[in-house]
Enzyme design. Structure first.
Site, short mmCIF file in Angstrom:
data_model
loop_
_atom_site.label_atom_id
_atom_site.label_comp_id
_atom_site.label_asym_id
_atom_site.label_seq_id
_atom_site.Cartn_x
_atom_site.Cartn_y
_atom_site.Cartn_z
N THR A 1 -54.55 -0.22 -29.82
CA THR A 1 -53.22 -0.83 -30.00
C THR A 1 -52.87 -0.85 -31.49
OG1 THR A 1 -53.66 -2.19 -28.07
CG2 THR A 1 -51.78 -2.81 -29.40
N GLY B 1 -57.48 -6.58 -21.24
CA GLY B 1 -57.50 -7.77 -22.09
C GLY B 1 -56.13 -8.06 -22.70
N ASP B 2 -56.04 -9.19 -23.33
CA ASP B 2 -54.86 -9.59 -24.11
C ASP B 2 -55.36 -10.76 -24.96
OD1 ASP B 2 -51.73 -9.17 -24.26
OD2 ASP B 2 -51.99 -11.33 -24.21
N SER C 1 -55.89 2.62 -22.24
CA SER C 1 -56.48 2.09 -21.01
C SER C 1 -56.38 3.11 -19.89
CB SER C 1 -55.76 0.80 -20.58
OG SER C 1 -56.25 -0.30 -21.29
N ASN D 1 -57.55 -8.60 -32.08
CA ASN D 1 -57.80 -7.19 -31.81
C ASN D 1 -56.72 -6.28 -32.39
OD1 ASN D 1 -57.08 -4.93 -29.48
ND2 ASN D 1 -59.21 -4.96 -30.12
N GLN E 1 -43.98 -5.00 -19.70
CA GLN E 1 -45.00 -4.00 -19.42
C GLN E 1 -44.45 -2.85 -18.59
OE1 GLN E 1 -48.31 -5.17 -20.55
NE2 GLN E 1 -48.78 -3.00 -20.52
N LYS F 1 -50.59 -2.17 -13.95
CA LYS F 1 -51.47 -2.17 -15.12
C LYS F 1 -50.89 -3.13 -16.14
CE LYS F 1 -54.86 -0.26 -17.50
NZ LYS F 1 -55.46 -1.61 -17.51
N LYS G 1 -48.97 -8.26 -15.26
CA LYS G 1 -49.62 -9.09 -16.28
C LYS G 1 -50.24 -10.27 -15.57
CE LYS G 1 -50.22 -9.30 -20.77
NZ LYS G 1 -50.34 -8.22 -21.78
N LYS H 1 -42.78 -0.52 -21.12
CA LYS H 1 -43.81 0.00 -22.04
C LYS H 1 -44.62 1.09 -21.34
CE LYS H 1 -46.10 -3.19 -24.01
NZ LYS H 1 -47.01 -4.18 -24.60
P1 NDP Z 1 -56.40 -11.75 -29.81
O1 NDP Z 1 -56.74 -12.89 -28.96
O2 NDP Z 1 -57.46 -10.76 -30.14
O3 NDP Z 1 -55.78 -12.24 -31.19
C1 NDP Z 1 -54.65 -13.05 -31.24
C2 NDP Z 1 -54.39 -13.44 -32.68
O4 NDP Z 1 -53.15 -14.12 -32.74
C3 NDP Z 1 -55.43 -14.39 -33.24
O5 NDP Z 1 -55.56 -14.14 -34.62
C4 NDP Z 1 -54.81 -15.76 -32.95
O6 NDP Z 1 -55.29 -16.78 -33.81
C5 NDP Z 1 -53.36 -15.45 -33.22
N1 NDP Z 1 -52.49 -16.39 -32.47
C6 NDP Z 1 -52.52 -16.71 -31.16
N2 NDP Z 1 -51.58 -17.60 -30.84
C7 NDP Z 1 -50.95 -17.88 -31.98
C8 NDP Z 1 -49.88 -18.74 -32.32
N3 NDP Z 1 -49.29 -19.53 -31.40
N4 NDP Z 1 -49.46 -18.73 -33.61
C9 NDP Z 1 -50.05 -17.92 -34.52
N5 NDP Z 1 -51.08 -17.10 -34.27
C10 NDP Z 1 -51.51 -17.08 -33.02
O7 NDP Z 1 -55.15 -11.03 -29.11
P2 NDP Z 1 -54.64 -9.52 -29.28
O8 NDP Z 1 -54.82 -9.07 -30.67
O9 NDP Z 1 -55.23 -8.73 -28.17
O10 NDP Z 1 -53.08 -9.68 -28.94
C11 NDP Z 1 -52.12 -10.02 -29.95
C12 NDP Z 1 -50.73 -9.65 -29.46
O11 NDP Z 1 -50.67 -8.25 -29.17
C13 NDP Z 1 -50.28 -10.35 -28.18
O12 NDP Z 1 -48.89 -10.55 -28.21
C14 NDP Z 1 -50.62 -9.34 -27.10
O13 NDP Z 1 -49.84 -9.52 -25.94
C15 NDP Z 1 -50.23 -8.06 -27.83
N6 NDP Z 1 -50.83 -6.83 -27.30
C16 NDP Z 1 -52.19 -6.70 -27.21
C17 NDP Z 1 -52.73 -5.52 -26.76
C18 NDP Z 1 -54.20 -5.27 -26.77
O14 NDP Z 1 -54.60 -4.12 -26.48
N7 NDP Z 1 -55.04 -6.23 -27.09
C19 NDP Z 1 -51.87 -4.42 -26.25
C20 NDP Z 1 -50.45 -4.64 -26.49
C21 NDP Z 1 -49.97 -5.83 -26.96
P3 NDP Z 1 -56.34 -17.87 -33.26
O15 NDP Z 1 -57.68 -17.17 -33.28
O16 NDP Z 1 -56.22 -18.98 -34.23
O17 NDP Z 1 -55.90 -18.24 -31.87
#
Ligand code: NDP
Length: 446
Positions: free
Chosen positions: A210, A166-167, A378, A241, A112, A91, A127, A115
């Site tokens: 999250t 998703g991620d 999830s 997200n 993961q 997962k 992943k 976690k």
């Molecule tokens: P999203 O794609 O929804 O959002 C990512 C955000 O981070 C956007 O605002 C994006 O901006 C910004 N971002 C991406 N790359 C960069 C960068 N190089 N520098 C600065 N900002 C950046 O992703 P999530 O919210 O789902 O995921 C965010 C983090 O949380 C990741 O590390 C992910 O692995 C982790 N995570 C997510 C989970 C989930 O359920 N979604 C679960 C556990 C962990 P822009 O739009 O400009 O790209």
């Protein structure tokens, strides 16, 4: 001094995975803290658990070819790393971002494992993703890419085998296209992906999980310092997200979120973020965060995202991406009196930042514990799919809340057991590792 087994495993990992610096960093972070665990359980050393754990069960890498709207063929690379399924089906999310490479997926898959173990639920670690960038692509282009990606991936996943989610860059739209293609290929409507839409097998509260879970975890960190959210200033990096729902929950609990960002820059909103406007800009319109500043008075926009850490706050929640908060960012937070840093993203703090934060006696919540609410929910989605039922929002949210409390308790207790009370990095790594190692011992050398 690290245990010799740690040094041996780390040297082997670097030699076999050259140039994969993010994987080296993630492995080092875990291995660095588990020497006391190996002292306590020498049988793990004899069974070479570390060397076995750092080698993924399976690494799948494939070409994803698709036509863009102009009819021009495009080629991307797809990945799925099935790291360890000793506790349950694989997962872990899928990330679509141009920075994705093999080492990125390995680092995320490795994290993961621990976690998922901390959630206490039956799930293994994996992943996947691609260097495809959905930004600026039409819905049809995203659909064609997702369909091509699933043409290969569907051979390797299944409700009892491997359940992606998703991620970064993979939200409900992408999950929808991936699910549609899987369903067509497999002739089966099963819970093969999580993060699905509510009309077709998704779980209420998964979208929020999250971010909400991060805030539930940080609530316990605050309580350990006899603090609560009311009146606190919070900085949340990112506006995806995780970030949006962390900000929403923190504000519902009485905090004021004064800054958020995207990869282009950050906004400072001293009156507290208007969540409705932020969702409209980022979720509905998929616009840049500068649009938020343009549409609300009293808001500053600053180009470049690292400056966000110099905004004074009591709590910092890095929720964007790996290595976004470095040593300088940590020093700025410390100088401004920040008390708690909890990771919403995976590995957002560099090792220098973590060392500085811990040395200054701030509370630090590592991502593998603090952001585990997403994967935990999830699993709740998978449970509902198996039952052919949909639970209410409150039912899911209450379960999430108690899972996050359980994770915090495990981390705090393990930190106490290994002689470093309050060190949640040691606590998370030790508690997760012991569970996985015990299950590996029980299942023999495979
Ligand atoms: P999203 O794609 O929804 O959002 C990512 C955000 O981070 C956007 O605002 C994006 O901006 C910004 N971002 C991406 N790359 C960069 C960068 N190089 N520098 C600065 N900002 C950046 O992703 P999530 O919210 O789902 O995921 C965010 C983090 O949380 C990741 O590390 C992910 O692995 C982790 N995570 C997510 C989970 C989930 O359920 N979604 C679960 C556990 C962990 P822009 O739009 O400009 O790209």
């Amino acid at each position: 001094m690290p245990h010799p087994a740690v040094e041996q495993a780390m040297a082997g990992l670097i030699a076999r995975n050259p140039g994969e610096s993010e994987f080296h960093q993630a492995a080092h972070e875990v291995l660095d803290s588990i020497s006391p665990v190996l002292e306590k359980y020498p049988e793990f050393v004899t069974a070479r658990i570390l060397d076995r754990l750092i080698e993924p069960d399976r690494q799948i890498m494939f070409r994803v070819a698709w036509f863009d709207d102009a009819g021009v063929p495009q080629v991307n690379r797809g990945f799925r790393i099935q790291f360890n399924n000793v506790l349950g089906p694989y997962k872990g999310g899928l990330r679509f971002h141009p920075s994705v490479k093999l080492g990125t997926i390995k680092f995320l898959g490795f994290e993961q494992i621990f976690k998922n173990a901390l959630t206490g639920l039956p799930i293994g670690g994996a992943k996947g993703g691609s260097d495809f960038d959905p930004h600026g692509r039409s819905d049809n282009e995203v659909m064609r890419f997702c369909q091509s990606f699933m043409m290969e991936l569907f051979r390797h996943v299944g409700a009892d085998t491997d359940v992606p989610a998703g991620d970064i860059g993979v939200g409900e739209r992408e999950i929808g296209y991936l699910f549609g293609q899987y369903k067509r290929l497999a002739i089966a409507f099963t819970g093969v992906l999580t993060g699905k839409g509510l009309l077709w097998g998704g779980s209420l509260a998964r979208k929020q999980a999250t971010g909400y879970g991060l805030v539930y975890f940080a609530t316990r960190m605050l309580a350990a310092r006899r603090m609560e959210w009311h009146g606190l200033r919070v900085v949340v990096s990112g506006s995806g997200n995780v970030a949006i729902y962390a900000a929403e929950k923190a504000q519902r609990l009485g905090a004021r979120v004064v800054a958020m960002s995207d990869s282009g820059g950050y906004i400072y909103d001293p009156n507290g973020i208007d969540i409705g406007l932020m969702r409209s800009v980022k979720e509905d319109r998929r616009a840049r965060i500068s649009a938020y500043a343009a549409e609300r008075t009293g808001v500053e926009y600053h180009a470049g995202c690292t400056g966000i850490w110099s905004v004074p706050c009591d709590v910092a929640l890095p929720c964007a991406t790996q290595n976004e908060l470095d040593g300088d960012g940590a020093q700025a937070l410390i100088a401004n009196g920040c008390k708690v840093v909890a990771e919403g993203a995976n590995m957002p703090c560099t090792p220098e930042a973590v060392r500085a934060i811990q040395a200054a006696a701030l509370s630090f919540g590592p991502g593998k514990a603090a952001n585990a609410g997403g994967v935990a929910t999830s699993l709740l989605e998978m449970a509902q799919n198996s039952q052919r039922l949909q639970w209410t929002f409150d039912e899911v949210d209450n379960k999430l809340h108690s899972i996050m409390n359980g994770i915090y308790d495990q981390c705090a207790e393990a930190a106490d057991d290994f002689g470093e009370p309050g060190n949640l990095v040691l606590g998370a790594n030790a508690a997760g590792f012991v569970k996985v190692a015990r299950a590996m011992m029980a299942q023999g050398l495979v």
